[in-house]
Design a protein around this motif. Structure first.
Motif, PDB file in Angstrom:
ATOM      1  N   LEU A 135     -53.216 -13.278 -40.322  1.00  0.00           N
ATOM      2  CA  LEU A 135     -52.009 -13.438 -40.885  1.00  0.00           C
ATOM      3  C   LEU A 135     -51.121 -11.812 -40.959  1.00  0.00           C
ATOM      4  CD1 LEU A 135     -52.502 -15.520 -44.153  1.00  0.00           C
ATOM      5  CD2 LEU A 135     -51.422 -16.076 -41.948  1.00  0.00           C
ATOM      6  N   VAL A 136     -52.017 -10.906 -40.830  1.00  0.00           N
ATOM      7  CA  VAL A 136     -51.238  -9.727 -41.005  1.00  0.00           C
ATOM      8  C   VAL A 136     -51.431  -9.138 -39.700  1.00  0.00           C
ATOM      9  CG1 VAL A 136     -51.305  -7.417 -42.206  1.00  0.00           C
ATOM     10  CG2 VAL A 136     -51.858  -9.424 -43.411  1.00  0.00           C
ATOM     11  N   ASN A 137     -50.048  -8.948 -38.799  1.00  0.00           N
ATOM     12  CA  ASN A 137     -50.389  -8.510 -37.666  1.00  0.00           C
ATOM     13  C   ASN A 137     -49.801  -6.989 -37.450  1.00  0.00           C
ATOM     14  OD1 ASN A 137     -50.948 -10.720 -36.212  1.00  0.00           O
ATOM     15  ND2 ASN A 137     -49.000 -11.629 -36.382  1.00  0.00           N
ATOM     16  N   VAL A 138     -49.480  -6.352 -38.631  1.00  0.00           N
ATOM     17  CA  VAL A 138     -49.208  -5.104 -38.569  1.00  0.00           C
ATOM     18  C   VAL A 138     -50.268  -4.048 -38.243  1.00  0.00           C
ATOM     19  CG1 VAL A 138     -47.878  -3.205 -39.864  1.00  0.00           C
ATOM     20  CG2 VAL A 138     -47.393  -5.503 -40.146  1.00  0.00           C
ATOM     21  N   PRO A 139     -50.238  -3.132 -37.426  1.00  0.00           N
ATOM     22  CA  PRO A 139     -51.372  -2.191 -37.358  1.00  0.00           C
ATOM     23  C   PRO A 139     -51.432  -1.458 -38.352  1.00  0.00           C
ATOM     24  CG  PRO A 139     -49.404  -1.599 -35.999  1.00  0.00           C
ATOM     25  CD  PRO A 139     -48.925  -2.989 -36.475  1.00  0.00           C
ATOM     26  N   LEU A 140     -52.605  -1.364 -38.879  1.00  0.00           N
ATOM     27  CA  LEU A 140     -52.815  -0.502 -39.754  1.00  0.00           C
ATOM     28  C   LEU A 140     -54.158   0.634 -39.689  1.00  0.00           C
ATOM     29  CD1 LEU A 140     -52.831  -3.122 -42.907  1.00  0.00           C
ATOM     30  CD2 LEU A 140     -51.281  -1.112 -42.432  1.00  0.00           C
ATOM     31  N   ASN A 141     -53.761   1.793 -40.079  1.00  0.00           N
ATOM     32  CA  ASN A 141     -54.735   2.826 -39.804  1.00  0.00           C
ATOM     33  C   ASN A 141     -56.041   2.407 -40.303  1.00  0.00           C
ATOM     34  OD1 ASN A 141     -55.066   5.058 -38.712  1.00  0.00           O
ATOM     35  ND2 ASN A 141     -53.943   6.279 -40.342  1.00  0.00           N
ATOM     36  N   LYS A 142     -57.072   2.686 -39.524  1.00  0.00           N
ATOM     37  CA  LYS A 142     -58.321   2.359 -39.841  1.00  0.00           C
ATOM     38  C   LYS A 142     -59.244   3.341 -40.588  1.00  0.00           C
ATOM     39  CE  LYS A 142     -59.306  -1.427 -36.868  1.00  0.00           C
ATOM     40  NZ  LYS A 142     -60.077  -1.561 -35.269  1.00  0.00           N
ATOM     41  N   THR A 143     -58.785   4.424 -40.681  1.00  0.00           N
ATOM     42  CA  THR A 143     -59.485   5.494 -41.428  1.00  0.00           C
ATOM     43  C   THR A 143     -59.606   5.134 -42.882  1.00  0.00           C
ATOM     44  OG1 THR A 143     -57.324   6.783 -41.842  1.00  0.00           O
ATOM     45  CG2 THR A 143     -58.549   7.478 -39.769  1.00  0.00           C
ATOM     46  N   PRO A 144     -60.806   5.334 -43.400  1.00  0.00           N
ATOM     47  CA  PRO A 144     -61.099   4.997 -44.733  1.00  0.00           C
ATOM     48  C   PRO A 144     -60.152   6.120 -45.604  1.00  0.00           C
ATOM     49  CG  PRO A 144     -62.773   6.220 -43.978  1.00  0.00           C
ATOM     50  CD  PRO A 144     -62.015   6.197 -42.941  1.00  0.00           C
ATOM     51  N   ARG A 145     -59.363   5.345 -46.383  1.00  0.00           N
ATOM     52  CA  ARG A 145     -58.506   6.223 -47.228  1.00  0.00           C
ATOM     53  C   ARG A 145     -58.439   5.454 -48.532  1.00  0.00           C
ATOM     54  NH1 ARG A 145     -52.755   6.723 -44.599  1.00  0.00           N
ATOM     55  NH2 ARG A 145     -52.170   6.351 -46.845  1.00  0.00           N
TER      56      ARG A 145
END
Lengths: 203, 724
Positions: free
Chosen positions: B195-205
């Motif tokens: 459902l969510v297609n936006v690329p999101l940063n995978k670094t753990p924050r």
């Protein structure tokens, strides 16, 4: 901002700068100078250090002062200062500014392993007036290590541990171990993270 | 006047009755009764907390809207629960916010309160039902951060719907990528990546600012105080987290809530909804409490249901097995997030002597978990870096050192800044025992790097997406020369050992740990298949060689043999693109060490090599002559070496005929048979390194008369791919 501060401070005369090698060392004895403003716990730390030292055979003398340069009256009777510890209390802004002005009155030879910054009241970030980043920036600027510990707060074990840690460095500096302080300093690799601050969003 | 007022604060009942009384005056200024009542409630709440009924009645008072904003805010701040918070109070608070009657600040206060006491609300069904209502509040700028945080805690997989994702994305385009919005979106993406297609940063924050640390600390203190003393003492005595196998102890149809869970910060294994048999029949998921043995776990591995608090995984071995077999990203994310938040709160923000045992228990559970997974939690690593920055070297030292050993592979500069530099500061300011602990930690760190992390790094590099079959917590790692990083780590520890040994004057325990480290280093090629060879640097070799401890001498000989075998096996392999440490200068140094040791032990020619300067400790020949010690060459031979003299004496006593004085024959009259039987004797005493050294480096002539035996050295033919 830094330039303005410098011009306001008075000029430090060359004879007032604390030098490590203009007096002869004494065998089996060492002198430590604790520099910190009022209320940072210098006397308690001094007492802990002397207590720890009584059975090692080293005659330790601890001198405390709230500001540098040291007064001229005692210059002749004062022994050689082997080690300087600058005490910064994170809940006390004055202690940080005292140390900032004091480091300018110390010869650069001390920063080759004969000095360190002691940071107290580190736990519990709600009371801090001084950010830990400022302290670490100061330590990196003078290429000197810092030790975190507790003098007044917490249990007496912490104070004894801190005293023990300082004593290890003092013994190296007084020539009782087979390394020189510069050799210990050289094991440090260059740090690179002063400028970039990683962003931690905390909950 | 003010002091008298403070001494006579009314009791809780009176204060509450003032507020619940409908006709009470709501004026703030000059209203002594109101002030007294407020202070009474505040004092009681901060000392003992309010019971659930009191919380409910106070919430009703607040939501009636009778009093002004300042009074309402103070009352919200007093809502410190003694035990739990009734769900009804939370529902009333949310419904009052919906009316939009209170000011924005009071609404924000209520939401912040809900976030802080979220773990203590006794039932969450109605809150889940109100999810849609809460979602509406993201439109308000003031409330958005707190609502996002509350939704982050509440969201389950079925709550992530397309009609909710779209407004979030619109909001993000309108106000920019705020951390709280990004946090909620990343959680949605974990549950439903379609459902969510936006690329999101995978670094753990971690996404939500901790605005109410003091308030949270107050709530925790009250909770801690409120446990009855016997329970607290009994809990403190238990050293292990019990595996909650309720099936054996209690009736599984009752809702399990071990009392220890209140004090223990690790959440109990709880499920939304009751454990009735009837409702369990509806879904085919099996809650973990009903698993009684490992066979049942294996049978139900596919349909085990995870508890609502993911971090409860730390409690149960079965859940740990399940989580490692079925790696799901959102579970991993939640575990990491919870650990980071709890550890940071307990260790960095508000540590106190009372929380120490609890924190130690949590750290031990975390260590068990990481040992089981053979992998560190990335968010915990981040926390560790922040903690090491201001660590005093004493608190929880064994646990912190153990957690450091599970670090991932990082570029060496980063590892140095965050981990090695604090360890170095501690190393040089502590006594021998602590130095040895740190060396042991660094040895384990190297072992972990080469055995587990190296393979994991190679797998994530070859695997383009972030999912990996080797780890539960995949991290998007950037490209960096990992082998060089490991080599620099080895060099760093080498240097640390040299100066540390000098500072401690060659202390036996420190030497033991140093040799342990190098014994690991000389196995990297053969055992772990890592193309890295490194011999201990000359100072360490010489310090060990002339030590007064026989085991040290034997071990350093064995290490030198091991290094030669490493180099030989590396040369036999086909040349690889990167192999570290295999340069002509390093081989030359190694050869010099070998020659010196052979001269000293076997040829009785210590300190008197053909060059002008003996390479042992770089002592010039003139100085050696000046010492005036005669036959210095003989003084370190196999018989005369100070570490081996005891053994030589025993051997000669047995082998020489009785009556002769017990001295070894001079070199010219020793036969090879004598020497080999002496070496056998040494091996029988446990010093087999010396015989191994002699046999691999010295070619002994066949005749019985002593002849000059040629030491053989490692050849330094450079392979095509090595660095010079």
């Amino acid at each position: 901002m830094a330039a303005e501060e410098e011009s306001k401070m008075s000029e430090v005369l060359p004879r007032e700068i604390l030098k490590p090698f203009n007096k002869m060392p004494v065998r089996n004895a060492a002198t430590v100078l604790l520099v910190g403003s009022y209320g940072t716990g210098k006397k308690q730390l001094a007492k802990s250090m002397v207590d720890v030292c009584t059975d090692t055979g080293l005659k330790l003398q601890v001198r405390t002062t709230t500001s540098l340069p040291l007064p001229e009256e005692n210059t002749d009777t004062r022994p050689r200062i082997d080690y300087i510890a600058f005490i910064i209390d994170l809940t006390n802004r004055l202690s940080f500014s005292t140390v900032q002005s004091a480091v300018q009155c110390v010869d650069v030879e001390y920063f080759l392993g004969k000095a360190c910054f002691v940071v107290t009241n580190v736990k519990g970030t709600s009371d801090h007036c001084v950010e830990m980043e400022e302290v670490s920036r100061l330590a990196d600027m003078y290429n000197t290590m810092y030790i975190c510990g507790g003098i007044k707060e917490g249990d007496p074990d912490e104070r004894t541990t801190l005293a023990n840690r300082l004593l290890q460095l003092v013994e190296v500096s007084a020539g009782r171990k087979k390394v020189s302080p510069l050799l210990v300093d050289l094991t440090c690799r260059q740090l690179s993270f002063q400028e970039e601050q990683t962003e931690f969003y905390t909950v | 006047m003010a002091e008298e007022v403070r001494k006579q604060l009314p009791s809780l009942k009176d204060s509450l009755s003032y507020f619940t009384d409908e006709s009470a005056s709501t004026k703030v200024r000059g209203n002594i009764k109101l002030q007294l009542a407020l202070e009474g409630i505040e004092q009681h709440a901060q000392n003992k907390g309010l019971s659930p009924d009191n919380i409910l009645s106070l919430t009703l008072v607040i939501t009636r809207g009778q009093f002004g904003d300042s009074t309402n805010s103070r009352l919200v701040k007093c809502l410190i629960p003694a035990t739990t918070v009734p769900e009804e109070a939370a529902v009333r608070a949310i419904s009052w916010i919906c009316t939009n009657k209170p000011s924005k600040s009071v609404q924000a206060f209520l939401l912040r309160w809900l976030v802080l006491v979220y773990d203590l609300i006794d039932g969450k069904d109605k809150l889940h039902a109100l999810y849609g209502v809460l979602f509406f509040f993201i439109q308000s700028d003031v409330l958005c951060p707190h609502v996002c945080h509350l939704l982050y805690l509440l969201t389950r997989k079925q709550d992530v719907r397309l009609f909710r994702v779209r407004p979030l994305l619109d909001l993000q385009t309108r106000v920019g990528a705020q951390p709280h919005l990004t946090g909620l979106l990343s959680l949605y993406k974990l549950y439903r990546p379609d459902l969510v297609n936006v690329p999101l940063n995978k670094t753990p924050r971690v996404f939500f600012k901790q605005t109410d640390k003091a308030w949270a600390a107050l709530i925790r203190q009250v909770q801690l105080r409120n446990c009855p003393r016997e329970e607290r003492d009994q809990w403190l005595k238990t050293t292990q987290i019990p595996i909650t196998n309720i099936f054996n102890d209690l009736d599984p149809t009752k809702e399990p809530l071990p009392k220890k869970a209140k004090l223990d910060c690790i959440p109990a294994i709880g499920y939304p909804g009751s454990l009735d048999q009837s409702s369990a029949a509806q879904s085919d998921k099996v809650p973990v409490q009903l698993i009684g043995s490992f066979e049942e776990l294996l049978q139900n591995l596919d349909n085990l249901e995870l508890p609502s608090q993911a971090a409860a995984v730390l409690r149960s071995q079965y859940l740990q097995h399940f989580v490692s077999c079925h790696p799901q990203q959102h579970v991993a994310h939640r575990i990491g997030y919870w650990l980071y938040r709890t550890l940071r709160q307990d260790l960095v923000d508000c540590p106190s002597a009372s929380t120490k045992p609890r924190v130690e228990k949590l750290l031990k559970a975390l260590i068990n978990f990481t040992d089981f997974l053979q992998e560190g939690v990335p968010l915990c690593e981040m926390f560790l870096w922040e903690y090491l920055f201001t660590w005093n070297g004493l608190d929880h030292r064994p646990q912190i050192l153990q957690l450091i050993t599970r670090s991932r592979l990082h570029p060496f500069q980063r590892l140095n800044d965050y981990v090695l530099e604090p360890l170095r500061r501690l190393f040089f300011t502590s006594k021998v025992h602590c130095k040895c602990q740190i060396l042991a930690c660094l040895t384990e760190l190297l072992r972990n790097c080469v055995s587990v992390e190296w393979a994991r790094y190679k797998e994530t590099q070859s695997n383009e997406e972030g999912t990996s079959s080797l780890s539960l917590f995949p991290v998007d790692s950037e490209m960096f020369p990992a082998l060089q990083s490991i080599q620099e780590l080895v060099l760093y520890v080498d240097r640390l050992c040299v100066v540390g040994l000098q500072q401690e004057d060659g202390h036996a325990m420190l030497m033991h740990y140093t040799l342990g480290f190098f014994e690991l280093v000389t196995q990297l090629q053969r055992r772990f298949d890592l193309p890295l060879v490194h011999a201990p640097s000359a100072p360490i070799v010489y310090m060990a060689m002339f030590d007064t401890n026989a085991l040290t001498v034997a071990r350093i000989c064995a290490i030198m043999c091991g290094f030669r075998q490493e180099v030989t096996s590396l040369k036999q392999k086909p040349p690889q693109e990167e192999s570290c440490g295999f340069t002509s200068s390093s081989i030359r140094n190694f050869n010099n060490c070998i020659l010196d040791i052979c001269d000293a032990l076997w040829r009785c020619k210590a300190f008197s090599s053909g060059k002008n300067e003996a390479s042992i400790f770089k002592v010039p020949r003139a100085l050696v002559k000046q010492t005036g010690i005669d036959s210095i060459g003989d003084s370190f031979s196999l018989y005369n070496h100070i570490a081996l003299q005891g053994f030589a004496h025993t051997f000669l006593q047995k082998s020489l005929p009785s009556g002769t004085p017990i001295t070894p024959r001079p070199r010219s009259r020793q036969s090879t048979l004598d020497r080999s039987s002496y070496l056998d004797f040494l091996t029988s005493q446990g010093l087999e390194g010396i015989q191994g050294f002699i046999s691999s480096f010295i070619k002994v002539g066949k005749s019985s008369t002593p002849c000059s035996s040629a030491p053989s050295t490692a050849s330094s033919t450079t392979t095509t791919g090595s660095r010079t």
